[in-house]
Design a protein around this motif. Structure first.
Motif, PDB file in Angstrom:
ATOM      1  N   LEU A   1       0.846  -1.262  -0.102  1.00  0.00           N
ATOM      2  CA  LEU A   1       0.106   0.131   0.122  1.00  0.00           C
ATOM      3  C   LEU A   1       1.056   1.213   0.003  1.00  0.00           C
ATOM      4  N   ASP A   2       0.098   2.428  -0.068  1.00  0.00           N
ATOM      5  CA  ASP A   2       0.933   3.777  -0.245  1.00  0.00           C
ATOM      6  C   ASP A   2       0.876   4.133   1.341  1.00  0.00           C
ATOM      7  N   LEU A   3       2.214   4.113   1.892  1.00  0.00           N
ATOM      8  CA  LEU A   3       2.082   4.214   3.287  1.00  0.00           C
ATOM      9  C   LEU A   3       2.378   5.422   3.631  1.00  0.00           C
ATOM     10  N   SER A   4       2.432   6.597   2.755  1.00  0.00           N
ATOM     11  CA  SER A   4       2.749   7.973   2.981  1.00  0.00           C
ATOM     12  C   SER A   4       1.344   8.552   3.493  1.00  0.00           C
ATOM     13  N   LYS A   5       0.058   7.952   3.214  1.00  0.00           N
ATOM     14  CA  LYS A   5      -1.308   8.644   3.395  1.00  0.00           C
ATOM     15  C   LYS A   5      -1.755   7.589   4.731  1.00  0.00           C
ATOM     16  N   PRO A   6      -2.553   8.349   5.377  1.00  0.00           N
ATOM     17  CA  PRO A   6      -3.286   7.658   6.431  1.00  0.00           C
ATOM     18  C   PRO A   6      -4.398   6.542   5.718  1.00  0.00           C
ATOM     19  N   LEU A   7      -4.368   5.519   6.733  1.00  0.00           N
ATOM     20  CA  LEU A   7      -4.965   4.302   6.328  1.00  0.00           C
ATOM     21  C   LEU A   7      -6.335   3.893   7.070  1.00  0.00           C
ATOM     22  N   LYS A   8      -7.174   3.214   6.617  1.00  0.00           N
ATOM     23  CA  LYS A   8      -8.399   2.981   7.320  1.00  0.00           C
ATOM     24  C   LYS A   8      -8.380   1.694   7.778  1.00  0.00           C
ATOM     25  N   LEU A   9      -8.186   1.459   9.187  1.00  0.00           N
ATOM     26  CA  LEU A   9      -8.439  -0.005   9.774  1.00  0.00           C
ATOM     27  C   LEU A   9      -9.846  -0.570  10.222  1.00  0.00           C
ATOM     28  N   GLN A  10     -10.376  -1.437   9.754  1.00  0.00           N
ATOM     29  CA  GLN A  10     -11.679  -1.903  10.008  1.00  0.00           C
ATOM     30  C   GLN A  10     -11.551  -3.026  10.983  1.00  0.00           C
ATOM     31  N   ILE A  11     -12.308  -2.778  12.258  1.00  0.00           N
ATOM     32  CA  ILE A  11     -12.226  -4.036  13.202  1.00  0.00           C
ATOM     33  C   ILE A  11     -13.587  -4.707  13.190  1.00  0.00           C
ATOM     34  N   HIS A  12     -13.679  -6.009  12.943  1.00  0.00           N
ATOM     35  CA  HIS A  12     -14.950  -6.689  12.577  1.00  0.00           C
ATOM     36  C   HIS A  12     -15.743  -7.402  13.711  1.00  0.00           C
ATOM     37  N   SER A  13     -14.905  -7.167  15.071  1.00  0.00           N
ATOM     38  CA  SER A  13     -15.538  -7.920  16.223  1.00  0.00           C
ATOM     39  C   SER A  13     -15.494  -6.602  16.943  1.00  0.00           C
ATOM     40  N   GLU A  14     -17.103  -6.549  17.446  1.00  0.00           N
ATOM     41  CA  GLU A  14     -17.372  -5.486  18.196  1.00  0.00           C
ATOM     42  C   GLU A  14     -17.037  -5.591  19.653  1.00  0.00           C
ATOM     43  N   ASP A  15     -16.778  -6.697  20.112  1.00  0.00           N
ATOM     44  CA  ASP A  15     -16.391  -7.149  21.440  1.00  0.00           C
ATOM     45  C   ASP A  15     -15.029  -6.670  21.696  1.00  0.00           C
ATOM     46  N   ALA A  16     -14.217  -6.808  20.668  1.00  0.00           N
ATOM     47  CA  ALA A  16     -12.547  -6.493  20.884  1.00  0.00           C
ATOM     48  C   ALA A  16     -12.247  -5.068  20.381  1.00  0.00           C
ATOM     49  N   ALA A  17     -13.391  -4.436  19.622  1.00  0.00           N
ATOM     50  CA  ALA A  17     -12.930  -3.058  19.338  1.00  0.00           C
ATOM     51  C   ALA A  17     -12.452  -2.124  19.959  1.00  0.00           C
ATOM     52  N   ALA A  18     -13.080  -1.963  21.169  1.00  0.00           N
ATOM     53  CA  ALA A  18     -12.396  -0.941  22.184  1.00  0.00           C
ATOM     54  C   ALA A  18     -11.127  -1.352  22.637  1.00  0.00           C
ATOM     55  N   LYS A  19     -10.866  -2.460  23.034  1.00  0.00           N
ATOM     56  CA  LYS A  19      -9.671  -2.789  23.538  1.00  0.00           C
ATOM     57  C   LYS A  19      -8.484  -2.896  22.503  1.00  0.00           C
ATOM     58  N   VAL A  20      -8.700  -3.254  21.286  1.00  0.00           N
ATOM     59  CA  VAL A  20      -7.870  -3.071  20.053  1.00  0.00           C
ATOM     60  C   VAL A  20      -7.607  -1.548  19.768  1.00  0.00           C
ATOM     61  N   ALA A  21      -8.506  -1.028  20.095  1.00  0.00           N
ATOM     62  CA  ALA A  21      -8.084   0.462  19.569  1.00  0.00           C
ATOM     63  C   ALA A  21      -7.331   1.134  20.537  1.00  0.00           C
ATOM     64  N   GLU A  22      -7.542   0.725  21.828  1.00  0.00           N
ATOM     65  CA  GLU A  22      -6.753   1.326  22.760  1.00  0.00           C
ATOM     66  C   GLU A  22      -5.252   0.893  22.813  1.00  0.00           C
ATOM     67  N   GLU A  23      -5.197  -0.517  22.522  1.00  0.00           N
ATOM     68  CA  GLU A  23      -3.868  -1.194  22.392  1.00  0.00           C
ATOM     69  C   GLU A  23      -3.105  -0.333  21.123  1.00  0.00           C
ATOM     70  N   LEU A  24      -3.806   0.005  20.197  1.00  0.00           N
ATOM     71  CA  LEU A  24      -3.122   0.597  18.869  1.00  0.00           C
ATOM     72  C   LEU A  24      -3.219   2.071  18.855  1.00  0.00           C
ATOM     73  N   LYS A  25      -3.258   2.888  20.109  1.00  0.00           N
ATOM     74  CA  LYS A  25      -3.401   4.436  19.881  1.00  0.00           C
ATOM     75  C   LYS A  25      -2.177   4.850  19.491  1.00  0.00           C
ATOM     76  N   ASP A  26      -0.974   4.421  19.510  1.00  0.00           N
ATOM     77  CA  ASP A  26      -0.006   4.933  18.909  1.00  0.00           C
ATOM     78  C   ASP A  26       0.090   5.044  17.437  1.00  0.00           C
ATOM     79  N   PHE A  27      -0.682   4.397  16.640  1.00  0.00           N
ATOM     80  CA  PHE A  27      -0.900   4.245  15.303  1.00  0.00           C
ATOM     81  C   PHE A  27      -1.964   5.286  14.753  1.00  0.00           C
ATOM     82  N   ILE A  28      -3.124   5.389  15.746  1.00  0.00           N
ATOM     83  CA  ILE A  28      -4.261   6.199  15.404  1.00  0.00           C
ATOM     84  C   ILE A  28      -3.932   7.565  15.247  1.00  0.00           C
ATOM     85  N   VAL A  29      -4.453   8.145  14.047  1.00  0.00           N
ATOM     86  CA  VAL A  29      -4.278   9.662  14.023  1.00  0.00           C
ATOM     87  C   VAL A  29      -5.681  10.194  14.152  1.00  0.00           C
TER      88      VAL A  29
END
Length: 76
Positions: free
Chosen positions: A48-76
């Motif tokens: 992919l073109d890594l110079s631009k922001p990318l969209k991450l889709q999390i398909h599990s509603e149960d894990a979404a909050a935990k995953v988003a918290e763990e990946l906060k360093d990558f979220i813009v």
């Protein structure tokens, strides 16, 4: 399904992201323009073109909050 915007603009960030996301069960996709890549695939992410922001889709509603918290360093 939850979506967040991430930035993986260095090789080190991609490696760390794949290592963290691979610890979770479930499906995660990265969307860039018209391409949809498995977020656990390091080779797919490097295609992919890594110079631009990318969209991450999390398909599990149960894990979404935990995953988003763990990946906060990558979220813009």
């Amino acid at each position: 399904m939850k979506s967040v915007t991430i930035l993986l603009d260095t090789i080190d960030k991609v490696r760390k992201f794949v290592n963290q996301i691979s610890m979770y069960e479930g499906e995660f996709d990265i969307i860039s323009d018209r391409y949809i890549i498995d977020a656990k695939s390091i080779m797919g992410i490097f295609s992919l073109d890594l110079s631009k922001p990318l969209k991450l889709q999390i398909h599990s509603e149960d894990a979404a909050a935990k995953v988003a918290e763990e990946l906060k360093d990558f979220i813009v």
